[in-house]
Design a protein around this motif. Structure first.
Motif, PDB file in Angstrom:
ATOM      1  N   LYS A  31       0.869  -1.181   0.000  1.00  0.00           N
ATOM      2  CA  LYS A  31       0.000   0.000   0.000  1.00  0.00           C
ATOM      3  C   LYS A  31       0.904   1.228   0.000  1.00  0.00           C
ATOM      4  CE  LYS A  31      -3.569  -2.203   2.873  1.00  0.00           C
ATOM      5  NZ  LYS A  31      -4.315  -2.064   4.139  1.00  0.00           N
ATOM      6  N   GLU A  32       1.051   1.868  -1.143  1.00  0.00           N
ATOM      7  CA  GLU A  32       1.970   3.002  -1.255  1.00  0.00           C
ATOM      8  C   GLU A  32       1.351   4.332  -0.820  1.00  0.00           C
ATOM      9  OE1 GLU A  32       4.401   3.610  -4.658  1.00  0.00           O
ATOM     10  OE2 GLU A  32       4.536   1.470  -5.068  1.00  0.00           O
ATOM     11  N   GLN A  33       0.087   4.528  -1.114  1.00  0.00           N
ATOM     12  CA  GLN A  33      -0.605   5.755  -0.726  1.00  0.00           C
ATOM     13  C   GLN A  33      -1.987   5.388  -0.203  1.00  0.00           C
ATOM     14  OE1 GLN A  33      -0.373   7.706  -4.647  1.00  0.00           O
ATOM     15  NE2 GLN A  33       0.772   9.346  -3.657  1.00  0.00           N
ATOM     16  N   ASN A  34      -2.454   6.137   0.803  1.00  0.00           N
ATOM     17  CA  ASN A  34      -3.789   5.954   1.372  1.00  0.00           C
ATOM     18  C   ASN A  34      -3.995   4.517   1.853  1.00  0.00           C
ATOM     19  OD1 ASN A  34      -6.457   6.400   2.170  1.00  0.00           O
ATOM     20  ND2 ASN A  34      -7.263   6.216   0.101  1.00  0.00           N
ATOM     21  N   ALA A  53      -9.768  -3.365  -3.278  1.00  0.00           N
ATOM     22  CA  ALA A  53     -10.681  -2.242  -3.448  1.00  0.00           C
ATOM     23  C   ALA A  53     -10.077  -0.967  -2.871  1.00  0.00           C
ATOM     24  CB  ALA A  53     -12.012  -2.544  -2.759  1.00  0.00           C
ATOM     25  N   PHE A  54     -10.297   0.121  -3.575  1.00  0.00           N
ATOM     26  CA  PHE A  54      -9.857   1.451  -3.126  1.00  0.00           C
ATOM     27  C   PHE A  54     -11.063   2.267  -2.715  1.00  0.00           C
ATOM     28  CE2 PHE A  54      -6.022   1.968  -6.286  1.00  0.00           C
ATOM     29  CZ  PHE A  54      -5.387   0.898  -5.705  1.00  0.00           C
ATOM     30  N   ASN A  55     -10.933   2.981  -1.614  1.00  0.00           N
ATOM     31  CA  ASN A  55     -11.823   4.070  -1.233  1.00  0.00           C
ATOM     32  C   ASN A  55     -10.953   5.306  -1.412  1.00  0.00           C
ATOM     33  OD1 ASN A  55     -12.844   6.218   0.309  1.00  0.00           O
ATOM     34  ND2 ASN A  55     -13.980   4.821   1.603  1.00  0.00           N
ATOM     35  N   VAL A  80      -9.996  -4.009 -13.994  1.00  0.00           N
ATOM     36  CA  VAL A  80     -10.260  -2.878 -13.111  1.00  0.00           C
ATOM     37  C   VAL A  80     -11.660  -2.338 -13.386  1.00  0.00           C
ATOM     38  CG1 VAL A  80      -9.463  -0.603 -12.367  1.00  0.00           C
ATOM     39  CG2 VAL A  80      -7.795  -2.305 -13.147  1.00  0.00           C
ATOM     40  N   VAL A  81     -12.352  -2.007 -12.306  1.00  0.00           N
ATOM     41  CA  VAL A  81     -13.665  -1.366 -12.388  1.00  0.00           C
ATOM     42  C   VAL A  81     -13.621  -0.129 -11.489  1.00  0.00           C
ATOM     43  CG1 VAL A  81     -14.620  -2.825 -10.532  1.00  0.00           C
ATOM     44  CG2 VAL A  81     -16.171  -1.746 -12.183  1.00  0.00           C
ATOM     45  N   THR A  82     -14.249   0.961 -11.921  1.00  0.00           N
ATOM     46  CA  THR A  82     -14.229   2.187 -11.127  1.00  0.00           C
ATOM     47  C   THR A  82     -15.427   3.070 -11.461  1.00  0.00           C
ATOM     48  OG1 THR A  82     -12.892   4.112 -10.504  1.00  0.00           O
ATOM     49  CG2 THR A  82     -12.780   3.421 -12.815  1.00  0.00           C
ATOM     50  N   ASN A  83     -15.740   3.963 -10.542  1.00  0.00           N
ATOM     51  CA  ASN A  83     -16.758   4.983 -10.812  1.00  0.00           C
ATOM     52  C   ASN A  83     -16.117   6.360 -10.999  1.00  0.00           C
ATOM     53  OD1 ASN A  83     -16.073   5.664  -8.171  1.00  0.00           O
ATOM     54  ND2 ASN A  83     -18.192   6.006  -7.523  1.00  0.00           N
ATOM     55  N   ILE A  84     -14.795   6.401 -11.064  1.00  0.00           N
ATOM     56  CA  ILE A  84     -14.068   7.668 -11.210  1.00  0.00           C
ATOM     57  C   ILE A  84     -13.882   7.951 -12.699  1.00  0.00           C
ATOM     58  CG2 ILE A  84     -11.923   8.880 -10.686  1.00  0.00           C
ATOM     59  CD1 ILE A  84     -11.675   7.040  -8.218  1.00  0.00           C
ATOM     60  N   ALA A  85     -14.186   9.171 -13.118  1.00  0.00           N
ATOM     61  CA  ALA A  85     -14.209   9.515 -14.541  1.00  0.00           C
ATOM     62  C   ALA A  85     -12.834   9.560 -15.200  1.00  0.00           C
ATOM     63  CB  ALA A  85     -14.923  10.847 -14.736  1.00  0.00           C
ATOM     64  N   SER A  86     -11.780   9.873 -14.445  1.00  0.00           N
ATOM     65  CA  SER A  86     -10.474   9.982 -15.091  1.00  0.00           C
ATOM     66  C   SER A  86      -9.336   9.752 -14.111  1.00  0.00           C
ATOM     67  CB  SER A  86     -10.300  11.361 -15.729  1.00  0.00           C
ATOM     68  OG  SER A  86     -10.333  12.362 -14.734  1.00  0.00           O
ATOM     69  N   ASN A  87      -8.167   9.472 -14.673  1.00  0.00           N
ATOM     70  CA  ASN A  87      -6.906   9.365 -13.939  1.00  0.00           C
ATOM     71  C   ASN A  87      -6.746   8.132 -13.058  1.00  0.00           C
ATOM     72  OD1 ASN A  87      -5.843  11.716 -15.123  1.00  0.00           O
ATOM     73  ND2 ASN A  87      -6.992  12.959 -13.664  1.00  0.00           N
ATOM     74  N   VAL A  88      -7.582   7.109 -13.208  1.00  0.00           N
ATOM     75  CA  VAL A  88      -7.299   5.818 -12.589  1.00  0.00           C
ATOM     76  C   VAL A  88      -6.371   5.110 -13.576  1.00  0.00           C
ATOM     77  CG1 VAL A  88      -8.237   3.590 -11.850  1.00  0.00           C
ATOM     78  CG2 VAL A  88      -9.486   5.713 -11.366  1.00  0.00           C
ATOM     79  N   GLN A  89      -5.204   4.659 -13.102  1.00  0.00           N
ATOM     80  CA  GLN A  89      -4.215   4.117 -14.021  1.00  0.00           C
ATOM     81  C   GLN A  89      -3.611   2.801 -13.525  1.00  0.00           C
ATOM     82  OE1 GLN A  89      -1.506   7.473 -14.377  1.00  0.00           O
ATOM     83  NE2 GLN A  89      -2.526   8.061 -16.278  1.00  0.00           N
ATOM     84  N   VAL A  90      -3.260   1.967 -14.492  1.00  0.00           N
ATOM     85  CA  VAL A  90      -2.471   0.769 -14.260  1.00  0.00           C
ATOM     86  C   VAL A  90      -1.175   0.999 -15.012  1.00  0.00           C
ATOM     87  CG1 VAL A  90      -2.287  -1.717 -14.623  1.00  0.00           C
ATOM     88  CG2 VAL A  90      -4.515  -0.692 -14.119  1.00  0.00           C
ATOM     89  N   SER A 133     -10.969  11.362  -4.883  1.00  0.00           N
ATOM     90  CA  SER A 133     -12.271  11.566  -5.508  1.00  0.00           C
ATOM     91  C   SER A 133     -13.354  11.309  -4.464  1.00  0.00           C
ATOM     92  CB  SER A 133     -12.445  10.608  -6.688  1.00  0.00           C
ATOM     93  OG  SER A 133     -13.715  10.754  -7.264  1.00  0.00           O
ATOM     94  N   THR A 134     -14.177  12.301  -4.218  1.00  0.00           N
ATOM     95  CA  THR A 134     -15.271  12.150  -3.258  1.00  0.00           C
ATOM     96  C   THR A 134     -16.171  11.014  -3.703  1.00  0.00           C
ATOM     97  OG1 THR A 134     -15.185  14.500  -2.817  1.00  0.00           O
ATOM     98  CG2 THR A 134     -17.183  13.351  -2.117  1.00  0.00           C
ATOM     99  N   ASN A 135     -16.427  10.086  -2.820  1.00  0.00           N
ATOM    100  CA  ASN A 135     -17.253   8.910  -3.094  1.00  0.00           C
ATOM    101  C   ASN A 135     -16.709   8.032  -4.213  1.00  0.00           C
ATOM    102  OD1 ASN A 135     -19.147   9.632  -1.082  1.00  0.00           O
ATOM    103  ND2 ASN A 135     -20.065  11.084  -2.505  1.00  0.00           N
ATOM    104  N   GLY A 136     -15.410   8.151  -4.505  1.00  0.00           N
ATOM    105  CA  GLY A 136     -14.810   7.337  -5.556  1.00  0.00           C
ATOM    106  C   GLY A 136     -14.416   5.958  -5.046  1.00  0.00           C
ATOM    107  N   TRP A 137     -14.421   5.000  -5.950  1.00  0.00           N
ATOM    108  CA  TRP A 137     -13.996   3.647  -5.617  1.00  0.00           C
ATOM    109  C   TRP A 137     -13.391   2.976  -6.843  1.00  0.00           C
ATOM    110  CZ3 TRP A 137     -16.408   0.200  -8.725  1.00  0.00           C
ATOM    111  CH2 TRP A 137     -17.669   0.546  -9.218  1.00  0.00           C
ATOM    112  N   VAL A 138     -12.543   1.988  -6.574  1.00  0.00           N
ATOM    113  CA  VAL A 138     -11.879   1.222  -7.620  1.00  0.00           C
ATOM    114  C   VAL A 138     -11.826  -0.237  -7.162  1.00  0.00           C
ATOM    115  CG1 VAL A 138      -9.731   0.886  -8.922  1.00  0.00           C
ATOM    116  CG2 VAL A 138     -10.425   3.204  -8.237  1.00  0.00           C
TER     117      VAL A 138
END
Length: 146
Positions: A31-34, A53-55, A80-90, A133-138
């Motif tokens: 876990k590098e961040q958060n 899973a990410f919160n 990968v699945v997410t509700n964040i519109a941008s900048n989720v990266q592998v 991201s407020t209420n974001g998840w991955v």
């Protein structure tokens, strides 16, 4: 005479606990961040029982480093699945240098795949990151380096 080890690394997944089926991040995941925003869940996996899973109340990053057993072009894959519109990266770094990354879009599970080249003994670091991201998840599942 044919070499009995020929192809031994051709389809071996180098990632430890790639589908999180141990029910934990054991197996080399960092876990590098958060760190408090990263968990293992037993719902909504791509396959099997568990997923990571990410919160994203803060910028979040999960990674695993492995050593290239042979010099070749490796294929990195993740679902990968997410509700964040941008900048989720592998992405993947080889010997500390970013070689490739892809952005994930919202919606159902997406298969992310790309290739990297590493020489025997070099470190390959596969990572998944998400912005705050407020209420974001991955959700992440079935990660491989082959």
């Amino acid at each position: 005479m044919q070499d009995p080890d020929r192809g031994a690394y051709e389809s071996q997944n180098l990632i430890g606990n790639p589908s999180f089926e141990w029910g934990s991040l054991n197996g080399g995941w960092i876990k590098e961040q958060n760190s408090t925003g990263i968990a293992i869940q037993n719902t909504g996996s791509y396959s099997g029982t568990y997923k990571a899973a990410f919160n994203t109340k803060a910028a979040t990053k999960l990674s695993q480093s492995v050593t290239a057993p042979t010099t070749k072009t490796y294929t990195v894959t993740a679902y990968v699945v997410t509700n964040i519109a941008s900048n989720v990266q592998v992405g993947a770094d080889v010997a500390g240098v970013n070689q490739a990354q892809q952005t994930v879009t919202t919606g159902s599970y997406k298969k992310i795949t790309f290739t990297i080249t590493a020489s025997v003994g070099q470190s390959i670091k596969v990572w998944i990151s998400a912005p705050q991201s407020t209420n974001g998840w991955v959700g992440i599942d079935d990660v491989s380096v082959q």
